[in-house]
Structure formats: C-alpha cells, structure tokens
Design a protein around this motif. Structure first.
Motif, PDB file in Angstrom:
ATOM      1  N   GLY A 113      -3.607  12.852   4.460  1.00 33.08           N
ATOM      2  CA  GLY A 113      -5.190  13.407   4.487  1.00 33.08           C
ATOM      3  C   GLY A 113      -5.690  11.678   3.761  1.00 33.08           C
ATOM      4  O   GLY A 113      -7.013  12.004   3.304  1.00 33.08           O
ATOM      5  N   GLN A 114      -5.215  11.374   2.820  1.00 31.64           N
ATOM      6  CA  GLN A 114      -5.725   9.508   2.625  1.00 31.64           C
ATOM      7  C   GLN A 114      -5.436   8.691   2.888  1.00 31.64           C
ATOM      8  O   GLN A 114      -4.851   8.244   4.091  1.00 31.64           O
ATOM      9  N   GLY A 115      -5.930   7.884   2.117  1.00 32.02           N
ATOM     10  CA  GLY A 115      -6.671   6.435   3.189  1.00 32.02           C
ATOM     11  C   GLY A 115      -5.431   5.358   2.086  1.00 32.02           C
ATOM     12  O   GLY A 115      -4.622   5.881   1.120  1.00 32.02           O
ATOM     13  N   LEU A 116      -5.340   4.564   2.839  1.00 31.46           N
ATOM     14  CA  LEU A 116      -4.187   3.481   2.277  1.00 31.46           C
ATOM     15  C   LEU A 116      -4.495   3.116   0.619  1.00 31.46           C
ATOM     16  O   LEU A 116      -5.983   2.815   0.272  1.00 31.46           O
ATOM     17  N   LEU A 135      -4.001   0.630  -3.123  1.00 32.53           N
ATOM     18  CA  LEU A 135      -3.304  -0.517  -3.024  1.00 32.53           C
ATOM     19  C   LEU A 135      -2.667  -0.464  -4.418  1.00 32.53           C
ATOM     20  O   LEU A 135      -3.355   0.204  -5.608  1.00 32.53           O
ATOM     21  N   GLN A 172       0.853   5.294   1.498  1.00 35.02           N
ATOM     22  CA  GLN A 172      -0.077   6.360   1.772  1.00 35.02           C
ATOM     23  C   GLN A 172       0.147   7.852   2.386  1.00 35.02           C
ATOM     24  O   GLN A 172       2.070   7.579   2.168  1.00 35.02           O
ATOM     25  N   TYR A 220       1.291  -1.110  -0.353  1.00 35.57           N
ATOM     26  CA  TYR A 220       0.124  -0.228  -0.018  1.00 35.57           C
ATOM     27  C   TYR A 220       1.060   1.500  -0.025  1.00 35.57           C
ATOM     28  O   TYR A 220       2.111   1.184   0.707  1.00 35.57           O
ATOM     29  N   LEU A 234       3.507   1.161   2.549  1.00 38.15           N
ATOM     30  CA  LEU A 234       3.315  -0.100   4.013  1.00 38.15           C
ATOM     31  C   LEU A 234       2.702  -1.657   3.352  1.00 38.15           C
ATOM     32  O   LEU A 234       2.185  -1.984   1.947  1.00 38.15           O
ATOM     33  N   PHE A 278       4.969   7.278   2.522  1.00 37.59           N
ATOM     34  CA  PHE A 278       4.700   5.940   2.850  1.00 37.59           C
ATOM     35  C   PHE A 278       3.909   4.821   3.145  1.00 37.59           C
ATOM     36  O   PHE A 278       3.214   4.507   2.062  1.00 37.59           O
ATOM     37  N   ASP A 317      -4.234  -0.487  -8.217  1.00 30.28           N
ATOM     38  CA  ASP A 317      -5.353   0.842  -7.562  1.00 30.28           C
ATOM     39  C   ASP A 317      -4.050   1.195  -8.847  1.00 30.28           C
ATOM     40  O   ASP A 317      -4.686   2.529  -9.457  1.00 30.28           O
ATOM     41  N   PHE A 323       0.161  -5.746   9.195  1.00 29.80           N
ATOM     42  CA  PHE A 323       1.362  -4.454   8.476  1.00 29.80           C
ATOM     43  C   PHE A 323       2.033  -4.639   9.245  1.00 29.80           C
ATOM     44  O   PHE A 323       2.807  -4.784   9.747  1.00 29.80           O
TER      45      PHE A 323
END
Lengths: 113, 113
Positions: free
Chosen positions: A40-43, A45, A37, A35, A90, A88, A59, A104
């Motif tokens: 301010g955003q979601g993880l 993929l 990151q 993932y 993950l 970042f 995505d 994770f």
C-alpha cells in the motif's frame, strides 16, 4: 540479455542478524538505486549511487549500508539496526543519475523471523 | 512538499473496455512524468514518459495525458485484456526537476474476462 539481477529472491533472517542483498547489472549504467516497497505504499529510496565509489543516502537510509566498488554491483546490507526490515527490496539502474527511465530487478523479499 | 496521489482502490473493469487510471500531484510543476507497470512479486517495468510540453503520448494500446493546469496525468488502456491486470505506478521528479524520482503508491487494475 542485458538487465539487472537481484539475489536471493527470498530471504529469511533472524532478528539481530545482518543480511546482504545482491544487485548486479550488465547495462553499463552509471547510476544504481535501492528501493523498499511495503504494502500500500509507494517505493521509498534507501540509497543511490551516481558513480563508482560514491553513494548517497535516500529517504530511509537508517539501518542500511551499501557499497559501490564496481560499476556493475551495488549490494545492500540490512543491518540489525533496521527496526522493521521485513519488506520487498528493489534494485534499479539508469543510464545517468535521476534522468530517464529506471530499469528494475525482480526484487528480493526479506522476512525477519 | 510534493505529493503524488493515485487511487488506492483497485479498478475492476470488463475485458474490452477502456481502463483509466489517475495520477494527481500537488505543490510543484514537474518537467515530466513516468508510468510503470508492476506485476505481483516482481519489479516495476517502465511504460511511458511524457514531458510537460506534451499533452498526449501513445504506445500501442496505451495513452497518457499530462494536464499541467489540473496537475494530473491520466493513463488509458484501450481494449483491455486480462493480461493487463497489474499495479500501475506513476513517478515524477522532485521539485526543481533534478534528483530522485518520487513514486505514487500505485493503482491495481483487474480486468475480468
């Protein structure tokens, strides 16, 4: 102790360079994921692998590549084609693909100078 | 397409109070929902999974509800402590309930002593 190990924790890269992030797990999980990151955003993929020698685009796979030669290892290469690689990253795993909880790693922060 | 919304504004509460975080989703009916905790610069850690046929689930000071009519999950931390300060992420399976998890952007909780 079982878990997921990501390395390096911090990485700096010059523009135009490829960089590989390591992800190792000793949980005997079949599925592994990468993932990204951003603040301010979601993880989001990038890639996932349900089994050894197989992986699927997520995505936002453009500019990234992966391999899954061993069950324990799922390295991610950020290529020079990735337009905005500072983020970042993950790595995660689950017993089976897309079921149950994700475990994770501690993440790798990549900064492109 | 599916959409997950968590309050992007940080939640600030006093120690000892109950913190309530919200996760709203649209356009589908997930079979389950997960909550994760993420500390700054670290990977998320799984907290709870609640299934569509469960109205409520508890784990120590944590309580999660799942209202499939309102399309909403509430995450409660009772008797909150400064150590509970973190970002909390909700995650749902995609439409069809197979495939990769979709994560909300997270809500940051700050518990003041």
């Amino acid at each position: 102790d079982g878990g997921i190990t990501q390395s390096p924790k911090y990485l700096f890269r010059k523009e135009g360079q490829n960089v590989t992030l390591s992800c190792e797990q000793n949980l005997n999980h079949d599925a592994m994921y990468w993932y990204r990151q951003d603040p301010g955003q979601g993880l989001r993929l990038i890639y996932y692998s349900q089994i050894v020698n197989d992986f699927q685009k997520g995505d936002i796979a453009e500019g990234y590549s992966v391999s899954r030669e061993k069950k324990e290892s799922f390295p991610l290469t950020v290529t020079s084609a990735q337009k905005n690689p500072t983020a970042f990253y993950l790595c995660a795993s689950s017993i089976y693909a897309h079921t149950g909880e994700l475990f994770f790693g501690e993440g790798s922060r990549l900064t492109v100078l | 397409s599916q959409k997950i919304e968590q309050n992007s504004e940080a939640l600030n509460i006093q120690e000892g109070k109950t913190a309530t975080l919200t996760c709203n989703y649209t356009n589908y009916s997930p079979a389950y929902l997960q909550w994760y905790r993420q500390d700054p610069g670290r990977g998320p850690v799984f907290l709870l999974l609640i299934r569509e046929n469960e109205k409520e689930k508890r784990k120590e000071r944590l309580k999660v509800t799942f209202d499939t009519t309102l399309k909403q999950s509430l995450f409660h931390i009772t008797a909150s402590q400064p150590a509970d300060s973190a970002t909390y992420l909700c995650a749902l399976p995609p439409s069809g309930n197979t495939g990769k998890l979709i994560f909300g952007q997270g809500t940051t909780l700050q518990v003041k002593p």
